[in-house]
Scaffold this active site. Sequence first.
Site, PDB file in Angstrom:
ATOM      1  N   GLU A  43     -19.924 -35.251 115.286  1.00  0.00           N
ATOM      2  CA  GLU A  43     -18.709 -34.471 115.203  1.00  0.00           C
ATOM      3  C   GLU A  43     -18.413 -33.806 114.109  1.00  0.00           C
ATOM      4  OE1 GLU A  43     -16.132 -38.549 116.593  1.00  0.00           O
ATOM      5  OE2 GLU A  43     -16.510 -38.361 114.536  1.00  0.00           O
ATOM      6  N   PRO A  44     -19.027 -32.529 114.156  1.00  0.00           N
ATOM      7  CA  PRO A  44     -19.318 -31.718 113.091  1.00  0.00           C
ATOM      8  C   PRO A  44     -17.853 -30.818 112.707  1.00  0.00           C
ATOM      9  CG  PRO A  44     -20.266 -30.505 114.813  1.00  0.00           C
ATOM     10  CD  PRO A  44     -20.138 -31.857 115.104  1.00  0.00           C
ATOM     11  N   GLY A  45     -17.634 -30.836 111.615  1.00  0.00           N
ATOM     12  CA  GLY A  45     -16.186 -30.273 111.492  1.00  0.00           C
ATOM     13  C   GLY A  45     -16.328 -28.973 110.447  1.00  0.00           C
ATOM     14  N   ARG A  46     -16.605 -29.035 109.459  1.00  0.00           N
ATOM     15  CA  ARG A  46     -16.682 -28.155 108.386  1.00  0.00           C
ATOM     16  C   ARG A  46     -17.810 -27.174 108.666  1.00  0.00           C
ATOM     17  NH1 ARG A  46     -16.638 -29.781 102.954  1.00  0.00           N
ATOM     18  NH2 ARG A  46     -15.901 -31.891 103.801  1.00  0.00           N
TER      19      ARG A  46
ATOM     20  N   TYR B 182     -10.513 -31.926  94.221  1.00  0.00           N
ATOM     21  CA  TYR B 182     -11.816 -32.847  94.174  1.00  0.00           C
ATOM     22  C   TYR B 182     -12.755 -31.819  93.531  1.00  0.00           C
ATOM     23  CZ  TYR B 182     -10.936 -33.131  99.268  1.00  0.00           C
ATOM     24  OH  TYR B 182     -10.422 -33.408 100.493  1.00  0.00           O
TER      25      TYR B 182
ATOM     26  N   CYS C  59       4.225 -23.940  90.044  1.00  0.00           N
ATOM     27  CA  CYS C  59       4.605 -24.456  88.645  1.00  0.00           C
ATOM     28  C   CYS C  59       3.711 -25.637  88.426  1.00  0.00           C
ATOM     29  CB  CYS C  59       6.075 -24.498  88.649  1.00  0.00           C
ATOM     30  SG  CYS C  59       6.953 -24.489  87.170  1.00  0.00           S
ATOM     31  N   GLU C  60       2.547 -25.558  88.072  1.00  0.00           N
ATOM     32  CA  GLU C  60       1.664 -26.893  87.834  1.00  0.00           C
ATOM     33  C   GLU C  60       0.301 -26.219  87.213  1.00  0.00           C
ATOM     34  OE1 GLU C  60       2.285 -29.721  90.247  1.00  0.00           O
ATOM     35  OE2 GLU C  60       0.275 -30.598  89.441  1.00  0.00           O
TER      36      GLU C  60
ATOM     37  N   TYR D 289     -10.697 -27.450 106.205  1.00  0.00           N
ATOM     38  CA  TYR D 289      -9.868 -28.061 104.854  1.00  0.00           C
ATOM     39  C   TYR D 289      -9.159 -27.097 104.190  1.00  0.00           C
ATOM     40  CZ  TYR D 289     -13.078 -31.701 106.982  1.00  0.00           C
ATOM     41  OH  TYR D 289     -13.819 -32.346 107.878  1.00  0.00           O
TER      42      TYR D 289
END
Length: 432
Positions: free
Chosen positions: A291-294, A335, A362-363, A391
């Site tokens: 199940e490759p995603g990225r 991350y 604002c962070e 993602y």
Amino acid sequence: MILHPTYELNETGHLTVAGLDAVELAREFGTPVYLLDTDAVRAQCRLYREAFREFFGETSLPAFAGKALCYKGLYRLIAEEGILADCVSPGELFTAHAAGFLMENVFFHGNNKTDADLRYALELGVGHIVADGEDELDALDRIAAELDVRPHILLRITPGIDPHTHKKISTGNVDSKFGMAIATGQAMEFVKRALASPRLILDGFHCHVGSQIFDTEPFTDACDIMLGFIAAVRSETGYEAGMLNIGGGFGVRYTEADPEIDYRENIRLLGAEIDRMCGVYGVSKPRIVMEPGRSIVAAAGCTLYTCGTVKTIPGYRSYISVDGGMPDNPRYALYQSQYTVLNASRANAKADFTCTVAGRCCESGDLLAEGVSLAKPSRGDIIAVLVTGAYNYSMASNYNRIPRPPVVELSGGSARVAVRRETYADVAALDC
Ligand SMILES: *Cc1c(COP(=O)(O)O)cnc(C)c1O
């Protein structure tokens, strides 16, 4: 080429994405904008499909992990490329179904599927439900009886592998919210419970060892454990699994520091190891699914922003602020994911301005990168963050009530909107 074939420079010194001038794309579609080179996505689907057929067997197919990037057009694309899909929520199932994706080709995951989720998946005719635990089996059995259907299932097994230390039985990975562990004996009980149901059709097992993996070893370790488990299950129950889904996880080159990866060669090596291990354990080769995603979408996508404030704090550091940030790419904040950032307006100039790339929220933690070097931008320059195809859009939020950017597909030298830009009215649309 910059990192991947999708990215080059043209004679005006601008970045090009899939052959199109990034500065002109920014002018046409506005910023921030997600770009996706769908020819590159298709090429990656084909590479996986062909390598699976060649090295895993005729019936083996990849399933695209929709959590990496999910919108209707992408399901249409993967259907055209003849690959399967992995969905992890009813929202992803809805999107696949709305796109006309064949639901029989879907694997449905999740460590806490509600009764409503299971009912919805069965009503849509999802091909395989990947059961995560024993109470889910019971719920599935009950709901399937109500609907009078006989669902095909896989069981999610925790092989106990840490993909980064390559330790086979790492308690850290037995300690997971997903699946049932072999090491604790719970996986065997789980199989017996599934086999005891006259309604559920057990087709095999699933595992997922991790993400951003650059070599075959974590996968061969997983296959070793899983094929050994298939053999153990057979000797204890007489049941031999016909399908082994080994999850996603092949890595992607985000920056120059990441290695290049030859996916086909890795699949060849893995296929040879699977053949060898089937011999060792004396089991027939199951149908292999991954199940490759990225690794299907990440490299094909980038995000364009417009540079606003540029400031240097003497004795500290320089900041450039862009018109997006953690709402469209939360991965650095979450991350510390590393990205390649460049000044798309002056991509041929010396990358000698080292700075922190900040978003507009604002962070203070709203950063996209720290310590990256690019040609010093001025207000209005187009800033590109490369390899954001996975993602980013799928994790985007409306934090600070910022509308989500559009997804613009690039193919064969032209561009079209695949997901339109959110408006302020969209953002406030649910408020009663
Ligand atoms: C996250 C995930 C994937 C995809 O992982 P990538 O690193 O994007 O390839 C596949 N299968 C499962 C079960 C996952 O949780």
